[in-house]
Design an enzyme around this catalytic site. Structure first.
Site, mmCIF file in Angstrom:
data_model
loop_
_atom_site.group_PDB
_atom_site.id
_atom_site.type_symbol
_atom_site.label_atom_id
_atom_site.label_comp_id
_atom_site.label_asym_id
_atom_site.label_seq_id
_atom_site.Cartn_x
_atom_site.Cartn_y
_atom_site.Cartn_z
ATOM 1 N N LYS A 237 1.142 -1.117 0.034
ATOM 2 C CA LYS A 237 0.379 0.546 0.125
ATOM 3 C C LYS A 237 0.810 1.460 0.161
ATOM 4 O O LYS A 237 0.686 2.193 -1.187
ATOM 5 C CB LYS A 237 -0.620 0.485 1.185
ATOM 6 C CG LYS A 237 -2.301 -1.949 1.455
ATOM 7 C CD LYS A 237 -1.750 -1.382 2.488
ATOM 8 C CE LYS A 237 -2.395 -1.132 4.115
ATOM 9 N NZ LYS A 237 -1.376 -2.010 3.758
ATOM 10 N N ARG B 287 -9.938 0.491 8.078
ATOM 11 C CA ARG B 287 -9.503 -0.932 8.850
ATOM 12 C C ARG B 287 -10.532 -1.335 9.120
ATOM 13 O O ARG B 287 -10.132 -2.905 9.607
ATOM 14 C CB ARG B 287 -8.189 -0.405 9.843
ATOM 15 C CG ARG B 287 -6.644 -0.602 8.889
ATOM 16 C CD ARG B 287 -5.729 -0.723 9.907
ATOM 17 N NE ARG B 287 -4.451 -1.410 9.637
ATOM 18 C CZ ARG B 287 -3.513 -1.261 8.946
ATOM 19 N NH1 ARG B 287 -3.601 0.831 8.538
ATOM 20 N NH2 ARG B 287 -2.214 -1.447 8.379
ATOM 21 N N ARG C 77 11.394 -5.700 5.130
ATOM 22 C CA ARG C 77 10.970 -4.267 5.120
ATOM 23 C C ARG C 77 12.326 -3.531 5.775
ATOM 24 O O ARG C 77 12.431 -3.552 6.952
ATOM 25 C CB ARG C 77 10.258 -4.129 5.475
ATOM 26 C CG ARG C 77 9.782 -2.605 5.112
ATOM 27 C CD ARG C 77 8.355 -2.158 5.113
ATOM 28 N NE ARG C 77 6.732 -2.801 6.197
ATOM 29 C CZ ARG C 77 5.941 -2.839 6.312
ATOM 30 N NH1 ARG C 77 5.645 -2.144 5.514
ATOM 31 N NH2 ARG C 77 5.388 -3.169 7.654
ATOM 32 N N ARG D 120 11.083 -1.139 11.452
ATOM 33 C CA ARG D 120 9.539 -1.560 12.312
ATOM 34 C C ARG D 120 9.870 -2.469 13.269
ATOM 35 O O ARG D 120 9.882 -3.066 13.139
ATOM 36 C CB ARG D 120 8.643 -1.186 11.287
ATOM 37 C CG ARG D 120 7.742 0.516 10.690
ATOM 38 C CD ARG D 120 6.976 -0.020 9.919
ATOM 39 N NE ARG D 120 5.951 -0.485 10.379
ATOM 40 C CZ ARG D 120 4.699 -0.633 9.728
ATOM 41 N NH1 ARG D 120 4.274 -0.091 8.846
ATOM 42 N NH2 ARG D 120 3.738 -1.368 10.429
ATOM 43 N N ARG E 148 -0.626 -9.015 13.311
ATOM 44 C CA ARG E 148 -1.008 -8.548 12.703
ATOM 45 C C ARG E 148 -1.711 -9.081 11.672
ATOM 46 O O ARG E 148 -3.322 -8.860 10.906
ATOM 47 C CB ARG E 148 -0.256 -7.696 12.060
ATOM 48 C CG ARG E 148 0.129 -6.435 12.756
ATOM 49 C CD ARG E 148 1.664 -5.587 12.897
ATOM 50 N NE ARG E 148 1.757 -4.938 11.155
ATOM 51 C CZ ARG E 148 2.863 -5.125 10.801
ATOM 52 N NH1 ARG E 148 3.675 -5.448 11.450
ATOM 53 N NH2 ARG E 148 2.640 -4.501 9.864
HETATM 54 P P1 ADP Z 1 2.057 -1.904 3.033
HETATM 55 O O1 ADP Z 1 1.755 -0.348 3.124
HETATM 56 O O2 ADP Z 1 1.140 -1.870 2.495
HETATM 57 O O3 ADP Z 1 2.651 -2.415 4.538
HETATM 58 P P2 ADP Z 1 4.357 -1.482 1.741
HETATM 59 O O4 ADP Z 1 4.528 -0.578 1.004
HETATM 60 O O5 ADP Z 1 5.509 -0.646 2.740
HETATM 61 O O6 ADP Z 1 3.533 -2.271 2.092
HETATM 62 O O7 ADP Z 1 5.563 -3.142 1.075
HETATM 63 C C1 ADP Z 1 6.098 -4.669 2.721
HETATM 64 C C2 ADP Z 1 7.298 -4.572 1.498
HETATM 65 O O8 ADP Z 1 7.026 -5.218 0.225
HETATM 66 C C3 ADP Z 1 8.081 -3.650 1.482
HETATM 67 O O9 ADP Z 1 9.069 -4.190 1.822
HETATM 68 C C4 ADP Z 1 8.524 -3.295 -0.191
HETATM 69 O O10 ADP Z 1 9.460 -2.443 -0.489
HETATM 70 C C5 ADP Z 1 8.199 -4.493 -0.705
HETATM 71 N N1 ADP Z 1 6.798 -4.231 -1.420
HETATM 72 C C6 ADP Z 1 5.949 -3.662 -1.840
HETATM 73 N N2 ADP Z 1 5.357 -3.780 -3.484
HETATM 74 C C7 ADP Z 1 5.933 -5.166 -3.504
HETATM 75 C C8 ADP Z 1 5.847 -5.870 -4.758
HETATM 76 N N3 ADP Z 1 5.580 -5.897 -6.028
HETATM 77 N N4 ADP Z 1 6.861 -6.600 -4.979
HETATM 78 C C9 ADP Z 1 7.721 -6.849 -3.907
HETATM 79 N N5 ADP Z 1 8.564 -6.501 -3.255
HETATM 80 C C10 ADP Z 1 7.325 -5.921 -2.202
HETATM 81 P P1 ADP Z 2 1.096 -2.131 8.013
HETATM 82 O O1 ADP Z 2 2.097 -2.180 7.416
HETATM 83 O O2 ADP Z 2 0.466 -3.189 8.908
HETATM 84 O O3 ADP Z 2 -0.300 -2.141 6.502
HETATM 85 P P2 ADP Z 2 0.474 0.935 8.495
HETATM 86 O O4 ADP Z 2 2.053 1.278 9.012
HETATM 87 O O5 ADP Z 2 -0.550 1.084 8.014
HETATM 88 O O6 ADP Z 2 1.271 -1.088 8.538
HETATM 89 O O7 ADP Z 2 0.074 0.439 10.312
HETATM 90 C C1 ADP Z 2 0.915 0.130 11.486
HETATM 91 C C2 ADP Z 2 0.031 -0.215 12.602
HETATM 92 O O8 ADP Z 2 -0.054 0.943 13.149
HETATM 93 C C3 ADP Z 2 -0.948 -1.008 12.686
HETATM 94 O O9 ADP Z 2 -0.536 -2.501 13.251
HETATM 95 C C4 ADP Z 2 -2.343 -0.520 13.158
HETATM 96 O O10 ADP Z 2 -1.544 -1.206 15.006
HETATM 97 C C5 ADP Z 2 -1.780 0.994 13.615
HETATM 98 N N1 ADP Z 2 -3.026 1.282 12.501
HETATM 99 C C6 ADP Z 2 -2.582 2.401 10.998
HETATM 100 N N2 ADP Z 2 -3.721 2.506 10.713
HETATM 101 C C7 ADP Z 2 -4.764 2.754 11.591
HETATM 102 C C8 ADP Z 2 -5.922 2.214 11.749
HETATM 103 N N3 ADP Z 2 -6.837 2.740 10.773
HETATM 104 N N4 ADP Z 2 -7.106 1.828 12.880
HETATM 105 C C9 ADP Z 2 -6.202 1.180 14.091
HETATM 106 N N5 ADP Z 2 -4.688 1.291 13.626
HETATM 107 C C10 ADP Z 2 -4.387 1.724 13.227
#
Ligand code: ADP
Ligand code: ADP
Ligand code: ZN
Length: 217
Positions: A13, A88, A127, A159, A170
């Site tokens: 995302k 969420r 990551r 993280r 999660r």
């Molecule tokens: P989210 O915001 O949904 O938690 P991230 O954008 O941080 O996910 O991506 C999670 C991890 O996967 C990061 O280390 C990112 O660099 C990697 N990543 C994201 N998209 C891809 C993809 N299409 N293929 C492989 N790795 C990816």
């Molecule tokens: P992910 O890579 O898991 O998609 P995020 O960076 O979006 O992670 O979120 C990290 C943490 O922040 C979540 O596990 C939760 O504890 C909190 N969080 C983020 N967005 C929300 C939301 N919309 N509602 C509740 N908790 C949230």
């Protein structure tokens, strides 16, 4: 255009949101980034959220309402924004709809990024994050210079909640509390599902193609 990027933790995302924000010239609104930024500054909000984030649980819906309201009221969101990590839960989706309506806006599209658990686990374990919101991967998406953000030159970090124990929680929380949103948004007719297992650029192209068919509001 108001867009929600939806998907399990690690589905890409944030990675896609940064690219889409640049293409469509609208802000990237990540509740995770906003919470982490509050944590860093040790605000009351950040300290409250930390208890939940460390365990991989969702921060209570009520805490998020103020964040979203304040962010959407800022003028840079006037022509829309990209939500990453919000909503969420179904109550959060209802709150979002109300806030958008109050501002005379609508939610145009919800992009559901599908990635299976095994892949998510590989992505999260490798990551590396930057405080600016950019995320990298030690194998799949390496920065030009190891450990340094391409975008802002800051040092990358892992993280806390990307370490082993919180991750499985999660995923379980996602299935129980977030996944019902897929059906919720499908019924509203705004859901687009993309294959998130493809390469970053291919996923981006698929999302862009879907967004380009959305009528301007
Ligand atoms: P989210 O915001 O949904 O938690 P991230 O954008 O941080 O996910 O991506 C999670 C991890 O996967 C990061 O280390 C990112 O660099 C990697 N990543 C994201 N998209 C891809 C993809 N299409 N293929 C492989 N790795 C990816
Ligand atoms: P992910 O890579 O898991 O998609 P995020 O960076 O979006 O992670 O979120 C990290 C943490 O922040 C979540 O596990 C939760 O504890 C909190 N969080 C983020 N967005 C929300 C939301 N919309 N509602 C509740 N908790 C949230
Ligand atoms: Zn950076």
């Amino acid at each position: 255009m108001n867009i929600v990027l939806f998907g399990p933790p690690g589905s890409g995302k944030g990675t896609q949101a940064i690219k889409l924000a640049e293409k469509y010239e609208i802000p990237h609104v990540s509740t995770g980034d906003i919470l982490r930024e509050n944590l860093k500054r040790q605000t009351a909000l950040g300290l409250e959220a930390k208890k939940y984030m460390d365990r991989g649980e969702l921060v209570p819906d009520g805490v998020l309402i103020g964040i979203i309201k304040d962010r959407l009221a800022q003028p840079d969101c006037d022509s829309g924004c990209i939500f990453d990590g919000y909503p969420r839960t179904i109550p959060q989706a209802e709150v979002l709809e109300t806030i958008l309506n109050e501002l005379g806006k609508t939610l145009d599209v919800v992009v559901n990024i599908e990635v299976p658990d095994v892949e998510v686990l590989k992505r999260i374990s490798g990551r590396r994050m930057c405080a600016c919101g950019a995320s990298y991967h030690i194998l799949f998406n390496r920065p030009e210079q190891e450990g340094i953000c391409d975008l802002c030159g800051c040092k990358l970090y892992q993280r806390e909640d990307d370490k082993e124990t919180a991750v499985l929680n999660r995923l379980a929380v996602y299935k129980k509390q977030s996944q019902p949103l897929i059906e919720y948004y499908r019924q509203k007719g705004v859901l687009v599902t993309v294959d998130g297992t493809a390469e970053i650029q291919a996923v981006f192209d698929e999302i862009s193609a879907a967004l380009d068919t959305v009528p301007a509001t």
